[in-house]
Design a protein around this motif. Structure first.
Motif, PDB file in Angstrom:
ATOM      1  N   ALA A  88       0.848  -1.186   0.000  1.00  0.00           N
ATOM      2  CA  ALA A  88       0.000   0.000   0.000  1.00  0.00           C
ATOM      3  C   ALA A  88       0.883   1.234   0.000  1.00  0.00           C
ATOM      4  N   LYS A  89       0.449   2.226  -0.735  1.00  0.00           N
ATOM      5  CA  LYS A  89       1.213   3.471  -0.781  1.00  0.00           C
ATOM      6  C   LYS A  89       1.121   4.138   0.590  1.00  0.00           C
ATOM      7  N   GLU A  90       2.273   4.360   1.184  1.00  0.00           N
ATOM      8  CA  GLU A  90       2.299   5.020   2.485  1.00  0.00           C
ATOM      9  C   GLU A  90       2.505   6.502   2.268  1.00  0.00           C
ATOM     10  N   SER A  91       1.872   7.294   3.131  1.00  0.00           N
ATOM     11  CA  SER A  91       2.122   8.719   3.011  1.00  0.00           C
ATOM     12  C   SER A  91       3.511   8.998   3.566  1.00  0.00           C
ATOM     13  N   ARG A  92       4.209   9.857   2.901  1.00  0.00           N
ATOM     14  CA  ARG A  92       5.571  10.164   3.316  1.00  0.00           C
ATOM     15  C   ARG A  92       5.563  11.005   4.575  1.00  0.00           C
ATOM     16  N   SER A  93       6.606  10.866   5.370  1.00  0.00           N
ATOM     17  CA  SER A  93       6.659  11.551   6.650  1.00  0.00           C
ATOM     18  C   SER A  93       6.684  13.065   6.505  1.00  0.00           C
ATOM     19  N   TRP A  94       7.094  13.590   5.341  1.00  0.00           N
ATOM     20  CA  TRP A  94       7.139  15.029   5.188  1.00  0.00           C
ATOM     21  C   TRP A  94       5.803  15.595   4.730  1.00  0.00           C
ATOM     22  N   ASP A  95       4.850  14.727   4.433  1.00  0.00           N
ATOM     23  CA  ASP A  95       3.513  15.203   4.095  1.00  0.00           C
ATOM     24  C   ASP A  95       2.776  15.569   5.369  1.00  0.00           C
ATOM     25  N   SER A  96       1.826  16.469   5.225  1.00  0.00           N
ATOM     26  CA  SER A  96       1.040  16.819   6.402  1.00  0.00           C
ATOM     27  C   SER A  96       0.129  15.652   6.746  1.00  0.00           C
ATOM     28  N   GLU A  97      -0.299  15.600   7.981  1.00  0.00           N
ATOM     29  CA  GLU A  97      -1.086  14.454   8.434  1.00  0.00           C
ATOM     30  C   GLU A  97      -2.498  14.443   7.876  1.00  0.00           C
ATOM     31  N   ASP A  98      -3.005  15.610   7.433  1.00  0.00           N
ATOM     32  CA  ASP A  98      -4.359  15.605   6.900  1.00  0.00           C
ATOM     33  C   ASP A  98      -4.415  15.135   5.450  1.00  0.00           C
ATOM     34  N   GLY A  99      -3.255  14.832   4.874  1.00  0.00           N
ATOM     35  CA  GLY A  99      -3.218  14.216   3.557  1.00  0.00           C
ATOM     36  C   GLY A  99      -3.332  15.178   2.393  1.00  0.00           C
ATOM     37  N   ASN A 100      -3.302  16.501   2.630  1.00  0.00           N
ATOM     38  CA  ASN A 100      -3.433  17.416   1.502  1.00  0.00           C
ATOM     39  C   ASN A 100      -2.120  17.650   0.789  1.00  0.00           C
ATOM     40  N   GLY A 101      -1.022  17.054   1.260  1.00  0.00           N
ATOM     41  CA  GLY A 101       0.244  17.119   0.566  1.00  0.00           C
ATOM     42  C   GLY A 101       1.072  18.353   0.891  1.00  0.00           C
ATOM     43  N   SER A 102       0.549  19.273   1.693  1.00  0.00           N
ATOM     44  CA  SER A 102       1.284  20.481   2.032  1.00  0.00           C
ATOM     45  C   SER A 102       2.374  20.163   3.046  1.00  0.00           C
ATOM     46  N   SER A 103       3.571  20.650   2.774  1.00  0.00           N
ATOM     47  CA  SER A 103       4.654  20.413   3.719  1.00  0.00           C
ATOM     48  C   SER A 103       4.998  21.679   4.487  1.00  0.00           C
ATOM     49  N   PHE A 104       4.142  22.697   4.394  1.00  0.00           N
ATOM     50  CA  PHE A 104       4.391  23.972   5.058  1.00  0.00           C
ATOM     51  C   PHE A 104       4.616  23.800   6.556  1.00  0.00           C
ATOM     52  N   ARG A 105       3.743  23.036   7.200  1.00  0.00           N
ATOM     53  CA  ARG A 105       3.851  22.872   8.653  1.00  0.00           C
ATOM     54  C   ARG A 105       5.124  22.147   9.060  1.00  0.00           C
ATOM     55  N   SER A 106       5.614  21.268   8.211  1.00  0.00           N
ATOM     56  CA  SER A 106       6.837  20.550   8.569  1.00  0.00           C
ATOM     57  C   SER A 106       8.057  21.466   8.540  1.00  0.00           C
ATOM     58  N   TRP A 107       7.973  22.581   7.836  1.00  0.00           N
ATOM     59  CA  TRP A 107       9.080  23.546   7.782  1.00  0.00           C
ATOM     60  C   TRP A 107       8.910  24.669   8.804  1.00  0.00           C
ATOM     61  N   LEU A 108       7.709  24.929   9.250  1.00  0.00           N
ATOM     62  CA  LEU A 108       7.413  26.072  10.103  1.00  0.00           C
ATOM     63  C   LEU A 108       8.219  26.064  11.398  1.00  0.00           C
ATOM     64  N   ILE A 109       8.225  24.966  12.122  1.00  0.00           N
ATOM     65  CA  ILE A 109       8.926  24.914  13.415  1.00  0.00           C
ATOM     66  C   ILE A 109      10.436  25.059  13.249  1.00  0.00           C
ATOM     67  N   PRO A 110      11.099  24.310  12.367  1.00  0.00           N
ATOM     68  CA  PRO A 110      12.552  24.481  12.231  1.00  0.00           C
ATOM     69  C   PRO A 110      12.952  25.894  11.793  1.00  0.00           C
ATOM     70  N   VAL A 111      12.205  26.494  10.873  1.00  0.00           N
ATOM     71  CA  VAL A 111      12.535  27.844  10.415  1.00  0.00           C
ATOM     72  C   VAL A 111      12.348  28.847  11.544  1.00  0.00           C
ATOM     73  N   THR A 112      11.253  28.718  12.285  1.00  0.00           N
ATOM     74  CA  THR A 112      11.004  29.614  13.411  1.00  0.00           C
ATOM     75  C   THR A 112      12.105  29.495  14.452  1.00  0.00           C
ATOM     76  N   LEU A 113      12.489  28.272  14.794  1.00  0.00           N
ATOM     77  CA  LEU A 113      13.572  28.078  15.767  1.00  0.00           C
ATOM     78  C   LEU A 113      14.891  28.645  15.254  1.00  0.00           C
ATOM     79  N   GLY A 114      15.149  28.529  13.975  1.00  0.00           N
ATOM     80  CA  GLY A 114      16.364  29.077  13.388  1.00  0.00           C
ATOM     81  C   GLY A 114      16.406  30.588  13.475  1.00  0.00           C
ATOM     82  N   ILE A 115      15.275  31.233  13.212  1.00  0.00           N
ATOM     83  CA  ILE A 115      15.202  32.696  13.294  1.00  0.00           C
ATOM     84  C   ILE A 115      15.412  33.159  14.732  1.00  0.00           C
ATOM     85  N   ILE A 116      14.755  32.491  15.668  1.00  0.00           N
ATOM     86  CA  ILE A 116      14.902  32.850  17.091  1.00  0.00           C
ATOM     87  C   ILE A 116      16.345  32.668  17.535  1.00  0.00           C
TER      88      ILE A 116
END
Length: 127
Positions: A88-116
């Motif tokens: 079965a096709k597994e959703s990739r870990s970098w995909d969002s959990e709601d399945g819409n394919g957006s990876s924005f949230r997976s980048w949000l925390i690391p980028v925010t921590l980097g800026i801080i």
């Protein structure tokens, strides 16, 4: 016209340079005539001869041209009892959990921590 059916046992007997058969996604391919033309060398095909080469084929990441080319070497399918179900096709870990394919949230925390971290470093090191 229906395709010819083969057992895994029949495929396993075609495992040398004189007769090289492979199973890929439950399809049976006679690649004997392709041995000398294979870009990866004939050894790659002979290593898989007489066996299920699906995983090896997919791991290499063959192009769509290669997938089109392989159609001419197809000689049949495995009998129903010898078939493997594709994983079965597994959703990739970098995909969002709601399945819409957006990876924005997976980048949000690391980028925010980097800026801080950058702001804090400049603040404390600037004094």
């Amino acid at each position: 016209m229906s395709e010819k059916l083969f057992t895994r046992e029949e495929v396993s007997k075609n495992n040398d340079a004189k007769s090289t058969w492979l199973v890929i996604d439950n399809g049976v391919y006679d690649v004997t005539a392709f041995l000398n033309e294979h870009p990866g060398g004939e050894e790659v095909l002979l290593e898989q001869a007489g066996r299920d080469a699906t995983e090896s084929f997919e791991d290499v990441g063959h192009s769509s041209d290669a997938r089109d080319l392989m159609k001419q070497y197809k000689i049949g399918e495995l009998v129903e009892e010898d078939r493997k179900q594709p994983p079965a096709k597994e959703s990739r870990s970098w995909d969002s959990e709601d399945g819409n394919g957006s990876s924005f949230r997976s980048w949000l925390i690391p980028v925010t921590l980097g800026i801080i971290a950058t702001i804090l470093y400049r603040f404390f090191m600037g004094k």
